[in-house]
Scaffold this motif. Structure first.
Motif, PDB file in Angstrom:
ATOM      1  N   THR A   1       0.992  -1.206  -0.019  1.00 19.83           N
ATOM      2  CA  THR A   1       0.069  -0.113   0.078  1.00 19.83           C
ATOM      3  C   THR A   1       0.978   1.142   0.020  1.00 19.83           C
ATOM      4  O   THR A   1       1.953   1.248   0.771  1.00 19.83           O
ATOM      5  N   THR A   2       0.516   2.378  -0.897  1.00 18.18           N
ATOM      6  CA  THR A   2       1.273   3.600  -0.849  1.00 18.18           C
ATOM      7  C   THR A   2       0.378   4.524  -0.176  1.00 18.18           C
ATOM      8  O   THR A   2      -0.643   4.673  -0.297  1.00 18.18           O
ATOM      9  N   GLN A   3       1.379   5.131   0.920  1.00 12.73           N
ATOM     10  CA  GLN A   3       0.776   6.097   1.678  1.00 12.73           C
ATOM     11  C   GLN A   3       0.784   7.420   1.052  1.00 12.73           C
ATOM     12  O   GLN A   3       1.908   7.713   0.387  1.00 12.73           O
ATOM     13  N   ARG A   4      -0.345   8.261   0.919  1.00 12.92           N
ATOM     14  CA  ARG A   4      -0.245   9.704   0.519  1.00 12.92           C
ATOM     15  C   ARG A   4      -0.760  10.586   1.325  1.00 12.92           C
ATOM     16  O   ARG A   4      -1.402  10.425   2.418  1.00 12.92           O
ATOM     17  N   ILE A   5      -0.106  11.724   1.152  1.00 14.22           N
ATOM     18  CA  ILE A   5      -0.703  12.907   1.844  1.00 14.22           C
ATOM     19  C   ILE A   5      -1.392  13.888   1.011  1.00 14.22           C
ATOM     20  O   ILE A   5      -0.887  14.064  -0.211  1.00 14.22           O
TER      21      ILE A   5
ATOM     22  N   THR B   1     -12.963  11.590   7.041  1.00 13.59           N
ATOM     23  CA  THR B   1     -12.699  10.620   8.216  1.00 13.59           C
ATOM     24  C   THR B   1     -13.766   9.997   8.522  1.00 13.59           C
ATOM     25  O   THR B   1     -13.443   8.743   8.695  1.00 13.59           O
TER      26      THR B   1
ATOM     27  N   TYR C   1     -13.684   7.167   5.173  1.00 14.06           N
ATOM     28  CA  TYR C   1     -12.404   6.207   4.884  1.00 14.06           C
ATOM     29  C   TYR C   1     -11.581   6.194   6.149  1.00 14.06           C
ATOM     30  O   TYR C   1     -10.515   5.450   6.100  1.00 14.06           O
TER      31      TYR C   1
ATOM     32  N   LEU D   1      -9.593   8.449   7.483  1.00 13.35           N
ATOM     33  CA  LEU D   1      -8.385   9.164   7.193  1.00 13.35           C
ATOM     34  C   LEU D   1      -7.873   9.866   8.316  1.00 13.35           C
ATOM     35  O   LEU D   1      -8.892  10.611   8.761  1.00 13.35           O
TER      36      LEU D   1
END
Length: 63
Positions: A2-6, A25, A28, A30
């Motif tokens: 899994t690629t974490q994104r900002i 929030t 998902y 997040l």
């Protein structure tokens, strides 16, 4: 893997930023980093040097 994104969310007053972050929030789960909250805390702790306080808050982002 899994690629974490900002994700950065910007906009003027009353454009729906809080609505979008609430949705992200709730839908998902997040995590949200509200820069306004953290900068206000940093400035309140150190009125003498506001730029350094803000820098400490954002240094983890490599800004």
């Amino acid at each position: 893997m899994t690629t974490q994104r900002i994700i950065g969310l910007t906009g003027g007053i009353a454009t729906g930023k809080s609505t979008v972050t609430t949705y992200l929030t709730q839908r998902y789960q997040l995590p949200i980093f509200d820069a306004d909250v953290h900068v206000r805390k940093a400035i309140a702790k150190n009125h003498q040097n506001e730029k350094q306080s803000a820098y400490r808050v954002f240094s983890w982002m490599n800004c």
